[in-house]
Write an enzyme that holds these catalytic residues in place. Structure first.
Site, PDB file in Angstrom:
ATOM      1  N   ILE A 157      -6.274   9.065  -0.590  1.00 31.47           N
ATOM      2  CA  ILE A 157      -6.368   8.827   0.848  1.00 31.47           C
ATOM      3  C   ILE A 157      -5.397   7.732   1.226  1.00 31.47           C
ATOM      4  O   ILE A 157      -4.994   6.945   0.348  1.00 31.47           O
ATOM      5  CB  ILE A 157      -7.810   8.447   1.275  1.00 31.47           C
ATOM      6  CG1 ILE A 157      -7.985   8.452   2.790  1.00 31.47           C
ATOM      7  CG2 ILE A 157      -8.180   7.107   0.677  1.00 31.47           C
ATOM      8  CD1 ILE A 157      -7.882   9.792   3.431  1.00 31.47           C
ATOM      9  N   HIS A 163       1.845   4.719  -3.030  1.00 26.45           N
ATOM     10  CA  HIS A 163       2.004   6.104  -2.565  1.00 26.45           C
ATOM     11  C   HIS A 163       3.410   6.617  -2.875  1.00 26.45           C
ATOM     12  O   HIS A 163       3.590   7.522  -3.689  1.00 26.45           O
ATOM     13  CB  HIS A 163       1.742   6.201  -1.056  1.00 26.45           C
ATOM     14  CG  HIS A 163       0.310   6.174  -0.667  1.00 26.45           C
ATOM     15  ND1 HIS A 163      -0.410   7.305  -0.358  1.00 26.45           N
ATOM     16  CD2 HIS A 163      -0.562   5.137  -0.526  1.00 26.45           C
ATOM     17  CE1 HIS A 163      -1.648   6.979  -0.048  1.00 26.45           C
ATOM     18  NE2 HIS A 163      -1.771   5.661  -0.140  1.00 26.45           N
ATOM     19  N   HIS A 210       0.831  -1.205   0.000  1.00 26.84           N
ATOM     20  CA  HIS A 210       0.000   0.000   0.000  1.00 26.84           C
ATOM     21  C   HIS A 210       0.870   1.262   0.000  1.00 26.84           C
ATOM     22  O   HIS A 210       0.902   1.991  -0.983  1.00 26.84           O
ATOM     23  CB  HIS A 210      -0.933  -0.016   1.218  1.00 26.84           C
ATOM     24  CG  HIS A 210      -1.826   1.172   1.296  1.00 26.84           C
ATOM     25  ND1 HIS A 210      -2.391   1.607   2.468  1.00 26.84           N
ATOM     26  CD2 HIS A 210      -2.256   2.044   0.346  1.00 26.84           C
ATOM     27  CE1 HIS A 210      -3.132   2.677   2.238  1.00 26.84           C
ATOM     28  NE2 HIS A 210      -3.070   2.960   0.955  1.00 26.84           N
ATOM     29  N   ASN A 264      -6.705  -0.269  -0.469  1.00 28.30           N
ATOM     30  CA  ASN A 264      -7.031   0.744   0.531  1.00 28.30           C
ATOM     31  C   ASN A 264      -8.447   0.672   1.076  1.00 28.30           C
ATOM     32  O   ASN A 264      -8.641   0.686   2.287  1.00 28.30           O
ATOM     33  CB  ASN A 264      -6.806   2.147  -0.041  1.00 28.30           C
ATOM     34  CG  ASN A 264      -7.049   3.228   0.979  1.00 28.30           C
ATOM     35  OD1 ASN A 264      -6.213   3.475   1.848  1.00 28.30           O
ATOM     36  ND2 ASN A 264      -8.205   3.872   0.907  1.00 28.30           N
ATOM     37  N   HIS A 323      -4.402   0.916  -6.096  1.00 29.64           N
ATOM     38  CA  HIS A 323      -4.538   1.571  -4.794  1.00 29.64           C
ATOM     39  C   HIS A 323      -5.908   1.300  -4.184  1.00 29.64           C
ATOM     40  O   HIS A 323      -6.029   1.039  -2.979  1.00 29.64           O
ATOM     41  CB  HIS A 323      -4.314   3.078  -4.914  1.00 29.64           C
ATOM     42  CG  HIS A 323      -4.534   3.799  -3.620  1.00 29.64           C
ATOM     43  ND1 HIS A 323      -5.697   4.472  -3.334  1.00 29.64           N
ATOM     44  CD2 HIS A 323      -3.741   3.905  -2.520  1.00 29.64           C
ATOM     45  CE1 HIS A 323      -5.617   4.977  -2.112  1.00 29.64           C
ATOM     46  NE2 HIS A 323      -4.444   4.653  -1.597  1.00 29.64           N
TER      47      HIS A 323
END
Length: 912
Positions: free
Chosen positions: A912, A576, A571, A767, A763
Site C-alpha cells: 500500500i 517503492h 517512503h 507507512n 516500509h
C-alpha cells in the site's frame, strides 16, 4: 493378452498364477522404475522408494485413492491423481455470473481445462521431455454453484512406468474466462505427494493460446535443472520478458522497463506537463512498462490511463479481491469526504479556512457538517446533499488519530516535537551533529555561504552547562537537516499560489533522561542579493508570548519539510520506486523454480500494482501528493534530486544507515554488531530486532543453496538478475562504485537482507503511522501557506493581533486538510488478506526442501518473539520515548496486526 490386475505388493507380482514366470522376472527387472505409491509397499521396503516427508496445507486437497494397473504384454502404465484447487471470486456481477454458467455448460460439451504432467527426464527416443497422457478437470459443471472460496477438482493421469518424477504441469484453459489456480497436488508417485504452488491467473486460449507451465516446489539452480525441465525453464522466462514493443493488455504477464514519462498530461494544458524522470537529464529508477501511445503534444510523454480506467501491471501482480474491497471502501469515503468540503468552500468562501482548533476537532466528533443556512441553500440547488449527510454520517466523520487520544495538547510541547523525530512517522532523518556549525554542500556561488547561521551564543544556554565542543564530543547534539534538499526548490515553491517553504535545520540536545529537546531552528531562503540578512533566520525556544507563537510556526515549517521528505524520499523513492527494478528483474531473470525467487516471492506481492496506482493518482501532475504537500509541482523533482545526489543501495540496510547518520557505531560485542549512541531510539531499537531475524534467516537459506563462492558466480540466472536490476532498472546510477558486488554467499545474503528489510519493516515503519500519527494536521502540517512573519513585514501586525487565527491560516485549508486526511486514512489501512512478516499462505509447501521449511518456521518464531519484546519495551517506564503519561507506545515495528488502521503490523511486502 492377459487381463490387467491390481498390484498390491511385490509379493503379489511374484506369486500371481495369472502371470507366467518370464513375466514375473520381467516385472522384477522393472520394479525399480515403477513409481508406485509408498502405501502399496510394506513398511520395511519403503526406504527403497526414496520416501520423503510429505506436508500439506489445509486448502490443498490430497487424493488418497491409488490404483495401479499393469498389462502383462505391453509397457506398464499406472494412474495418478491430481487435486486442483481453484479460487472463486467472492463477488460477481450479472455478466460474470452468466459467463460462469456458460463456461460450465461448455465444459460439459468438451471445451474444458486440460492438464499434462511433464517429467524431469528426457525420452531417449524422441529427445523430448517425457509427458503423461492429457487429463481434464472433472466435475466443473457439477461444481459450478459450489459454495466457499475454493473449489477442488480432480484430474487423473496415465503415466508410463519409466516416467520418473514429475517436475512440471501444463494447463490449457479452453473456457471463455480466466480462472485463478491456487495449487495442484499430485499423488500416486513413490516420491510422495508432489506440490505445485501456482497462485496465478490462467487465461483462456482465445486470449493466450499457449499452455501455462507450473513447476513443482522442488528448487533447482540453473546448473541443476533436470534435462526434462531445461527447455520449459527457458521458454517460461522468455515469455515473461516480452519484446519491448506494443501496448500491454491487462491479461498479459510481461515484465519490461520504462521511464517515468507518464506523470504529466501535456494534452490537458502546459500546466499539467511534467518532466520525464529517468535518463541522463533527471536520473530515476525505472518502472514497469505499459506501452501506451505517446501524447499528442509531446512524443516523449506517454498518454495516461486516468482513474478509474485500469492501468497495466502483469496479471498476477494485480490486487486480489480483499485488497480491492479495502481500496473501494477508501474510495467511497474519499468521494464523500472531498465532496462536502468542496461544496462548503464553493458556496461559502468564508469557510475555506479553519477558524479555530475546535473546527478541526469537530472533524473527529461530528464529521463534515454543513451549516444549516448553507445546507438550506444547497438543498434547493443540489437536492441530494441532505441525503448524503443523512445516510453517510459515519463515513463523513474521521477516526480520532492516535496522536491526540492520550494527550490532546501533547503536540504543542517541545519534547513531543522532538520525540516524534525518534518514534514518529519519519524516524530516519535524525542525525548526530558532528560539525558545528552545520555546513551545506550546495554551491556557495548560488546559495550563499555554506555555514549555518546558528551560532554558539544561540544554544549555549540550552546545553545543561556544557560547551558546544563538549556536547559534540559526548554525542549530545543531533540535527534534522532539510536545508540542502529544499533550498534549490524554495523559490519555485514560494512562487506557487498558497505555498510557502524554507530549507530548515533543527538542533536537538540529548537530556540526561534520554529524551531530546529542540534548542534552535534555522529558516533559510535563497539569498535575494549577496549578503541578504533575510536569507537565514534563527529562532530559539520562546521566552514570551510573541516568541512562543513564532516558535510554533517555525516548528510547523520543520514538520512540513519533514512531511515532504518523508513522503517523496524515504517512503516513495526508497521503499517503492527503488524496489521496483529488483522485482521486475526477478520475474524476468529468475525462474519460478530458482531458490532465490522462492525466497523473494512473498516480498514482491502487490508492489507493482500499488506503484502503478501511485503513478495514476498520487505522484502524478496535480495528483494527491502535489495538491497536499508544500512543494506542489516540484514534488517529484525533489524525489529525483535525492536519488541523483544521495541514494546509495549499500546504505539502505538498517545498520549501514544508522552508521551513516552517526546514530550508531560498530561494536562486535553487541548482539547486532552495533552500539546506538542514543539508547532509547524506538525505531532503531525495534528495527534491529527485525533486521537480525531477517538477516539470520536469509543467511541460513543462502548458505544451504550456495556452499561456495563459485556456485554464486556460476549461477547464470542470479547474476543476470542482479546485473539487470542495476544496469537497466537503476541505469542512471549503475556506474557508481558503491554497488555491492555479487561474488560470494555473504555478498548475496547482504543484498537479499537489504531487499527484504526495505520491503517489510522499513516500509511498514514509514507507512502505517501516517494517519494515526499525522491525521491531526496541526501536529504535522503537510503544507504551509504562510512564512514566519518578522517585524516590519506587512503580515506582522495581523499576526500580533490574532496569532491563533494567523497560525491556522498558515496550515492547509479545510479542503486541503480533509483531502490529505482521507488519502492517508486509506494508505494506513491493512487489508484483510495481508500477509505479515513470518507468515505465508503456503508455509509448508513453498519448497520441497524440508530443512528450509523448518528454517523458515524458526524465523517465524523469532519474529513472534520480537513482537513480544516490543510489547515489553512499550511497558518499560525507563524508555521515555515510548512510555509515559500521554506518550504513545511505538508499535510500527510490531509484526502482527488485525485489519484496519492499527499503527502496527509489518507486511511481507510493499502492499500500500
Amino acid at each position: 493378452m492377459a487381463a490387467p490386475i491390481e498390484i498390491l505388493s511385490t509379493s503379489l507380482i511374484q506369486k500371481s498364477p495369472l502371470l507366467p514366470s518370464s513375466t514375473s522376472r520381467m516385472l522384477r527387472g522393472v520394479q525399480s522404475k515403477l513409481c508406485f505409491s509408498p502405501a502399496l509397499f510394506p513398511l520395511r521396503q519403503r526406504s527403497l522408494c526414496g520416501v520423503r516427508r510429505v506436508v500439506t496445507t489445509p486448502t490443498a486437497a490430497v487424493v488418497t485413492e491409488r490404483v495401479v494397473k499393469v498389462a502383462a504384454e505391453k509397457p506398464v502404465s499406472f494412474k495418478v491423481r491430481a487435486a486442483v484447487t481453484v479460487r472463486k471470486k467472492k463477488k460477481e456481477d450479472f455478466k460474470a455470473k452468466i459467463a460462469r454458467q456458460l463456461d460450465a455448460f461448455s465444459d460439459k460439451l468438451g471445451r474444458n481445462i486440460v492438464l499434462e504432467l511433464v517429467s524431469t527426464e528426457i525420452d531417449p527416443r524422441s529427445q523430448r521431455p517425457k509427458t503423461s497422457k492429457q487429463a481434464v478437470l472433472r466435475d466443473w459443471f457439477e461444481k459450478k454453484n459450489a459454495k466457499g472460496e475454493r473449489v477442488v477438482y480432480i484430474a487423473e493421469f496415465m503415466v508410463d512406468s519409466s516416467f520418473g518424477t514429475p517436475g512440471a504441469i501444463t494447463v490449457l484453459n479452453r473456457h471463455q474466462r480466466e480462472f485463478f489456480l491456487e495449487s495442484i497436488v499430485v499423488e500416486g508417485f513413490a516420491c510422495g505427494a508432489v506440490h505445485f504452488s501456482c497462485y496465478s491467473w490462467v487465461q483462456p486460449t482465445r486470449i493466450h493460446p499457449n499452455q501455462r507451465v507450473f513447476f513443482s516446489n522442488k528448487p533447482y539452480l540453473p546448473s541443476e535443472t533436470p534435462p526434462g525441465l531445461k527447455e520449459l525453464r527457458g521458454r517460461e522466462l522468455k515469455e515473461l520478458r516480452g519484446d519491448g514493443t506494443g501496448e500491454r493488455k491487462l491479461t498479459d504477464r510481461i515484465y519490461e522497463y520504462a521511464t517515468y514519462n507518464d506523470l504529466g498530461n501535456p494534452d490537458k494544458g502546459i500546466e499539467y506537463a511534467r518532466p520525464v524522470l529517468g535518463g541522463e537529464k533527471i536520473p530515476y529508477p525505472r518502472r514497469c512498462r505499459t506501452g501506451r501511445p505517446p501524447t499528442n503534444t509531446d512524443t516523449h510523454a506517454e498518454s495516461r490511463a486516468e482513474d478509474p480506467l485500469p492501468i497495466y501491471v502483469p496479471r498476477d501482480e494485480a490486487f486480489e479481491e480483499a485488497k480491492q474491497e479495502m481500496l473501494s471502501a477508501g474510495a467511497l469515503k474519499a468521494l464523500l469526504r472531498n465532496l462536502v468540503p468542496s461544496l462548503v468552500a464553493s458556496f461559502s468562501p468564508e469557510s475555506h479556512d479553519f477558524k479555530a482548533f475546535h473546527d478541526i476537532d469537530n472533524l473527529f466528533k461530528e464529521g463534515l457538517r454543513l451549516k444549516q443556512t448553507l445546507q438550506d441553500q444547497l438543498f434547493h440547488k443540489i437536492p441530494f446533499v441532505s441525503k448524503i449527510e443523512e445516510s453517510s454520517e459515519g463515513l463523513l466523520r474521521y477516526d480520532t488519530p492516535d496522536i491526540i487520544t492520550k494527550d490532546k495538547f501533547a503536540w504543542l510541547r517541545d519534547d513531543e516535537f522532538a520525540r516524534q523525530a525518534l518514534a514518529g512517522i519519519n524516524p530516519v532523518n535524525i542525525e548526530r551533529l558532528q560539525v558545528f556549525p552545520p555546513v551545506s554542500k550546495l554551491d556557495p556561488t548560488i546559495y550563499g555561504p555554506p555555514e549555518s547561521a546558528i551560532k554558539e551564543e544561540h544554544i549555549t544556554g540550552h546545553l545543561n552547562g556544557m560547551s558546544v565542543q563538549q556536547a559534540l564530543e559526548e554525542n549530545k547534539l543531533f540535527i534534522l537537516d532539510f536545508h540542502d534538499v529544499y533550498l534549490p526548490f524554495v523559490d519555485r515553491i514560494n512562487a506557487q499560489d498558497g505555498r510557502k517553504a524554507y530549507g530548515t535545520r533543527t538542533l536537538f540536545f540529548l537530556t540526561p533522561l534520554g529524551t531530546l529537546k529542540p534548542i534552535a531552528i534555522e529558516l533559510c531562503l535563497p539569498p535575494a542579493t549577496p549578503g541578504c540578512s533575510r536569507a537565514k533566520r534563527v529562532l530559539t525556544p520562546p521566552t514570551d508570548a510573541t516568541s512562543n507563537w513564532l516558535w510554533q510556526l517555525a516548528k510547523a515549517h520543520v514538520c512540513s519539510n519533514d512531511a515532504g521528505v518523508h513522503q517523496l524520499v524515504n517512503h516513495w523513492l526508497r521503499t517503492h520506486a527503488c524496489m521496483e527494478p529488483f522485482i521486475i528483474a526477478a520475474h524476468r531473470q529468475l525462474s519460478d523454480m530458482h531458490p532465490i525467487f522462492k525466497l523473494l516471492k512473498p516480498h514482491m506481492r502487490y508492489t507493482l500494482e500499488i506503484n502503478a496506482l501511485a503513478r495514476q493518482i498520487l505522484i502524478n501532475g496535480d495528483g494527491v501528493i502535489e495538491s497536499g504537500f508544500t512543494p506542489g509541482s516540484c514534488c517529484m523533482e525533489i524525489s529525483a534530486s535525492f536519488y541523483r545526489d544521495h541514494w546509495r543501495f549499500d546504505q539502505e540496510g538498517l545498520p549501514a544507515d544508522l552508521i551513516r547518520r552517526g546514530m550508531a557505531i560498530e561494536d562486535p560485542s553487541q548482539p547486532h554488531g552495533l552500539k546506538l549512541v542514543m539508547e532509547d531510539y524506538p525505531y532503531a531499537n525495534d528495527g534491529l530486532l527485525l533486521w537480525s531475524a531477517i538477516q539470520s534467516w536469509v543467511r541460513t537459506y543462502v548458505e544451504a543453496c550456495y556452499p561456495t563462492p563459485h556456485v554464486v558466480q556460476a549461477d547464470s540466472e542470479l547474476q543476470a538478475w542482479y546485473a539487470e536490476a542495476v544496469r537497466v532498472g537503476h541505469a542512471d546510477r549503475s556506474d557508481a562504485d558503491w554497488w555491492p558486488r555479487l561474488g560470494s554467499p555473504a555478498d548475496l545474503s547482504s543484498i537479499l537482507t537489504t531487499l527484504l528489510w526495505l520491503a517489510s519493516a522499513q516500509h511498514a515503519a514509514l507507512n502505517f503511522g501516517q494517519y494515526p500519527l499525522g491525521g491531526y494536521v496541526p501536529n504535522r502540517p503537510p503544507l504551509m501557506r504562510r512564512l514566519v512573519p518578522a517585524e516590519g513585514d506587512p503580515e506582522y501586525e495581523s499576526f500580533v493581533a490574532d496569532p491563533h487565527r494567523f497560525f491556522l491560516s498558515a496550515l492547509p485549508s479545510l479542503t486541503q486538510a480533509t483531502t490529505f486526511m482521507t488519502v492517508i486514512d486509506t494508505l494506513s489501512t491493512h487489508s484483510a488478506d495481508e500477509e505479515y512478516l513470518g507468515e505465508r499462505g503456503d508455509s509448508y509447501t513453498w519448497t520441497e526442501d524440508t530443512a528450509m521449511v523448518d528454517a523458515w518456521h524458526a524465523f517465524a518464531a523469532e519474529v513472534r518473539r520480537a513482537d513480544q519484546e516490543i510489547a515489553r519495551r512499550n511497558a518499560d517506564p525507563a524508555r521515555r520515548n515510548r512510555c509515559g503519561a500521554g506518550v504513545l507506545p511505538y508499535e510500527l515495528m510490531a509484526p502482527s496486526s488485525p485489519p484496519g488502521i492499527t499503527c502496527r503490523g509489518v507486511p511481507n511486502s510493499v502492499t500500500i
